[in-house]
Design a protein around this motif. Structure first.
Motif, PDB file in Angstrom:
ATOM      1  N   GLY B  28      39.096  35.865  39.644  1.00 14.50           N
ATOM      2  CA  GLY B  28      39.883  35.704  40.868  1.00 14.50           C
ATOM      3  C   GLY B  28      41.194  36.591  40.585  1.00 14.50           C
ATOM      4  O   GLY B  28      41.570  37.140  41.672  1.00 14.50           O
ATOM      5  N   ILE B  32      42.963  39.382  43.228  1.00 17.02           N
ATOM      6  CA  ILE B  32      44.315  39.189  43.766  1.00 17.02           C
ATOM      7  C   ILE B  32      44.965  40.513  43.654  1.00 17.02           C
ATOM      8  O   ILE B  32      45.723  40.958  44.481  1.00 17.02           O
ATOM      9  CB  ILE B  32      45.190  38.097  43.149  1.00 17.02           C
ATOM     10  CG1 ILE B  32      44.528  36.808  43.998  1.00 17.02           C
ATOM     11  CG2 ILE B  32      46.481  38.105  43.314  1.00 17.02           C
ATOM     12  CD1 ILE B  32      44.920  35.604  43.177  1.00 17.02           C
ATOM     13  N   CYS B  43      47.918  35.607  49.452  1.00 16.57           N
ATOM     14  CA  CYS B  43      46.720  35.357  48.738  1.00 16.57           C
ATOM     15  C   CYS B  43      46.700  33.894  48.360  1.00 16.57           C
ATOM     16  O   CYS B  43      47.607  33.677  47.608  1.00 16.57           O
ATOM     17  CB  CYS B  43      46.709  36.339  47.701  1.00 16.57           C
ATOM     18  SG  CYS B  43      46.069  37.788  47.730  1.00 16.57           S
ATOM     19  N   GLN B  45      44.429  31.599  46.007  1.00 15.37           N
ATOM     20  CA  GLN B  45      43.208  31.106  45.352  1.00 15.37           C
ATOM     21  C   GLN B  45      42.887  29.897  45.014  1.00 15.37           C
ATOM     22  O   GLN B  45      43.748  28.916  44.800  1.00 15.37           O
ATOM     23  CB  GLN B  45      43.354  31.885  43.865  1.00 15.37           C
ATOM     24  CG  GLN B  45      42.150  31.957  43.077  1.00 15.37           C
ATOM     25  CD  GLN B  45      42.659  32.454  41.871  1.00 15.37           C
ATOM     26  OE1 GLN B  45      43.870  32.793  41.477  1.00 15.37           O
ATOM     27  NE2 GLN B  45      41.849  32.589  40.853  1.00 15.37           N
ATOM     28  N   ILE B  68      39.066  33.492  47.288  1.00 16.64           N
ATOM     29  CA  ILE B  68      40.600  33.991  47.599  1.00 16.64           C
ATOM     30  C   ILE B  68      40.539  34.127  49.035  1.00 16.64           C
ATOM     31  O   ILE B  68      39.787  34.915  49.605  1.00 16.64           O
ATOM     32  CB  ILE B  68      40.763  35.116  46.728  1.00 16.64           C
ATOM     33  CG1 ILE B  68      40.832  34.834  45.277  1.00 16.64           C
ATOM     34  CG2 ILE B  68      42.039  35.925  47.156  1.00 16.64           C
ATOM     35  CD1 ILE B  68      39.562  35.565  44.484  1.00 16.64           C
TER      36      ILE B  68
END
Lengths: 113, 137
Positions: B28, B32, B43, B45, B68
């Motif tokens: 992830g 990002i 963003c 997650q 995400i």
């Protein structure tokens, strides 16, 4: 617009198998499960005589547009409000996708690669 | 009445996309970073779980996923998509999917400015400036 739609299904915690079984019957390939918490309205719960379990699972399923209706119908039948899963399902349009294997092959074929 | 002119009459609005990217767990942060490179305003997650049967999940290594959610301007989608395709090609563990959903509306000008990541004040469109000039005369 791409020819995909994202089916979002919110069910009681632990009932994602019902959703995925139904979706796979309709031709979906896989999904992703997220944990969530419901914020049901008490008055609505009393009116309809249902209890909203706060622990929820959200299932995201990316499906081709042509099988979307089948997926929604089957998910509603097998994991809808009349089942233990007490799920609701809806779909949102997707404008573009990345990483869908079948889709890339189709695009390459269209472009003559 | 005051001289209030709606924002969309004075400034060019850009389409916003709600982008969902699903990759294997621990991937992830890289996604990002790609979002940040493409000026994503937000963003989020989350940890998710794939629905593949256990034996297939074991073959692939894991069924844990990083999901995400981000909001991108539509003009940034092309470069984001290209960067993601490169990222997904790095290795089997880096594979994933992403899709974009267009946003229809936002709750106010300030929210639009925030989501579209408009850091500097955008100059009004020329047509409106001309119109205003004519009124003054």
């Amino acid at each position: 617009m791409s020819n995909f739609e994202c089916v979002i299904c919110i069910v009681n915690h632990g009932f994602t198998d019902l959703v995925m079984t139904a979706a796979k019957k309709a031709g979906a390939r896989g999904g992703t499960v997220l944990s969530a918490r419901g914020t049901g309205n008490k008055e609505v719960e009393e009116f309809f005589g249902v209890t909203v379990t706060p622990e929820k699972d959200v299932v995201l399923i990316l499906v081709p547009q042509d099988i979307r209706d089948n997926v929604l119908t089957l998910v509603n039948a097998e994991a809808g409000m009349s089942t233990k899963g007490m799920g609701i399902a809806f779909s949102v349009p997707v404008s573009d996708t990345v990483g869908i294997v079948g889709n890339e092959k189709e695009n390459n074929a269209e472009e003559g690669k | 009445m005051s001289d209030y002119v709606p924002y969309e009459k004075t400034h060019r609005l850009r389409q916003l996309l709600f982008v969902t990217t699903i990759v294997d767990a621990e991937q992830g942060d890289a996604i990002i970073q790609i979002n940040n490179d493409n000026e994503a305003a937000i963003c989020l997650q989350m940890r998710g779980k794939g629905t593949a049967p256990k034996d297939i999940a074991l073959l692939n290594g894991t069924s844990k996923k990083d999901v995400i959610f981000s909001i991108l301007r539509a003009d940034k989608w092309g470069s984001y998509k290209a960067q993601l395709e490169n990222r997904f090609a790095v290795s089997k563990a880096a594979k994933g999917i992403a899709y974009a959903t267009p946003l229809d509306s936002v709750a106010g000008v300030s929210i639009y400015k925030m989501l579209s990541n408009t850091r500097q004040f955008e100059k009004p469109m020329k047509a409106v400036e001309r119109k205003k000039g004519m009124k003054k005369k």
